[in-house]
Design a protein around this motif. Sequence first.
Motif, PDB file in Angstrom:
ATOM      1  N   HIS A   1       0.816  -1.219   0.000  1.00 14.54           N
ATOM      2  CA  HIS A   1       0.000   0.000   0.000  1.00 14.54           C
ATOM      3  C   HIS A   1       0.852   1.274   0.000  1.00 14.54           C
ATOM      4  O   HIS A   1       0.327   2.377   0.178  1.00 14.54           O
ATOM      5  CB  HIS A   1      -0.944   0.011   1.207  1.00 14.54           C
ATOM      6  CG  HIS A   1      -2.150  -0.849   1.017  1.00 14.54           C
ATOM      7  ND1 HIS A   1      -2.126  -2.208   1.218  1.00 14.54           N
ATOM      8  CD2 HIS A   1      -3.399  -0.539   0.616  1.00 14.54           C
ATOM      9  CE1 HIS A   1      -3.326  -2.698   0.973  1.00 14.54           C
ATOM     10  NE2 HIS A   1      -4.121  -1.704   0.602  1.00 14.54           N
ATOM     11  N   GLY A   2       2.171   1.137  -0.182  1.00 13.66           N
ATOM     12  CA  GLY A   2       3.039   2.303  -0.279  1.00 13.66           C
ATOM     13  C   GLY A   2       3.528   2.862   1.036  1.00 13.66           C
ATOM     14  O   GLY A   2       3.973   4.008   1.099  1.00 13.66           O
ATOM     15  N   GLY A   3       3.483   2.075   2.096  1.00 14.47           N
ATOM     16  CA  GLY A   3       3.892   2.558   3.405  1.00 14.47           C
ATOM     17  C   GLY A   3       5.345   2.988   3.491  1.00 14.47           C
ATOM     18  O   GLY A   3       5.700   3.796   4.336  1.00 14.47           O
ATOM     19  N   GLN A   4       6.186   2.477   2.599  1.00 12.75           N
ATOM     20  CA  GLN A   4       7.606   2.814   2.631  1.00 12.75           C
ATOM     21  C   GLN A   4       7.937   4.031   1.772  1.00 12.75           C
ATOM     22  O   GLN A   4       9.078   4.456   1.705  1.00 12.75           O
ATOM     23  CB  GLN A   4       8.447   1.613   2.186  1.00 12.75           C
ATOM     24  CG  GLN A   4       8.494   1.390   0.681  1.00 12.75           C
ATOM     25  CD  GLN A   4       7.222   0.793   0.063  1.00 12.75           C
ATOM     26  OE1 GLN A   4       6.180   0.719   0.680  1.00 12.75           O
ATOM     27  NE2 GLN A   4       7.322   0.367  -1.179  1.00 12.75           N
ATOM     28  N   THR A   5       6.942   4.623   1.133  1.00 14.81           N
ATOM     29  CA  THR A   5       7.173   5.773   0.261  1.00 14.81           C
ATOM     30  C   THR A   5       7.009   7.082   1.040  1.00 14.81           C
ATOM     31  O   THR A   5       6.450   7.103   2.148  1.00 14.81           O
ATOM     32  CB  THR A   5       6.170   5.771  -0.911  1.00 14.81           C
ATOM     33  OG1 THR A   5       4.848   5.946  -0.384  1.00 14.81           O
ATOM     34  CG2 THR A   5       6.240   4.480  -1.705  1.00 14.81           C
ATOM     35  N   ILE A   6       7.465   8.157   0.455  1.00 15.54           N
ATOM     36  CA  ILE A   6       7.302   9.473   1.090  1.00 15.54           C
ATOM     37  C   ILE A   6       5.819   9.773   1.292  1.00 15.54           C
ATOM     38  O   ILE A   6       5.401  10.209   2.366  1.00 15.54           O
ATOM     39  CB  ILE A   6       7.980  10.573   0.254  1.00 15.54           C
ATOM     40  CG1 ILE A   6       9.497  10.371   0.280  1.00 15.54           C
ATOM     41  CG2 ILE A   6       7.610  11.962   0.769  1.00 15.54           C
ATOM     42  CD1 ILE A   6      10.264  11.280  -0.649  1.00 15.54           C
ATOM     43  N   ASP A   7       5.005   9.501   0.263  1.00 18.63           N
ATOM     44  CA  ASP A   7       3.561   9.733   0.382  1.00 18.63           C
ATOM     45  C   ASP A   7       2.966   8.889   1.511  1.00 18.63           C
ATOM     46  O   ASP A   7       2.144   9.372   2.288  1.00 18.63           O
ATOM     47  CB  ASP A   7       2.859   9.423  -0.948  1.00 18.63           C
ATOM     48  CG  ASP A   7       1.362   9.642  -0.867  1.00 18.63           C
ATOM     49  OD1 ASP A   7       0.939  10.768  -0.525  1.00 18.63           O
ATOM     50  OD2 ASP A   7       0.609   8.679  -1.142  1.00 18.63           O
ATOM     51  N   GLY A   8       3.391   7.632   1.599  1.00 18.27           N
ATOM     52  CA  GLY A   8       2.901   6.758   2.659  1.00 18.27           C
ATOM     53  C   GLY A   8       3.280   7.268   4.040  1.00 18.27           C
ATOM     54  O   GLY A   8       2.477   7.233   4.975  1.00 18.27           O
TER      55      GLY A   8
END
Length: 82
Positions: free
Chosen positions: A60-67
């Motif tokens: 779900h993108g938890g490791q991204t800047i947005d996440g």
Amino acid sequence: VDGLARRIAGFDPDAVRAAKAAMVLAAPDPTEGLIEESHLFNALQASPTGQGLMQRFLDHGGQTIDGELRIEELSGELADDR
């Protein structure tokens, strides 16, 4: 308060138990509790449930800047999906 209680109830029960156990050590200085929480988190990650939950977080993108910027919202979404 009801919304927060529902969110917590949606999390993995083992993770909630671990967080509560760490908080017992947190008073009056949170350092010990934070160290214990880190150890408990690492132990939970070794379990199949923990690995599956972490994979969902990453998917779900938890490791991204947005996440990272929407971590509270993301964690609620993941808890709701369970």
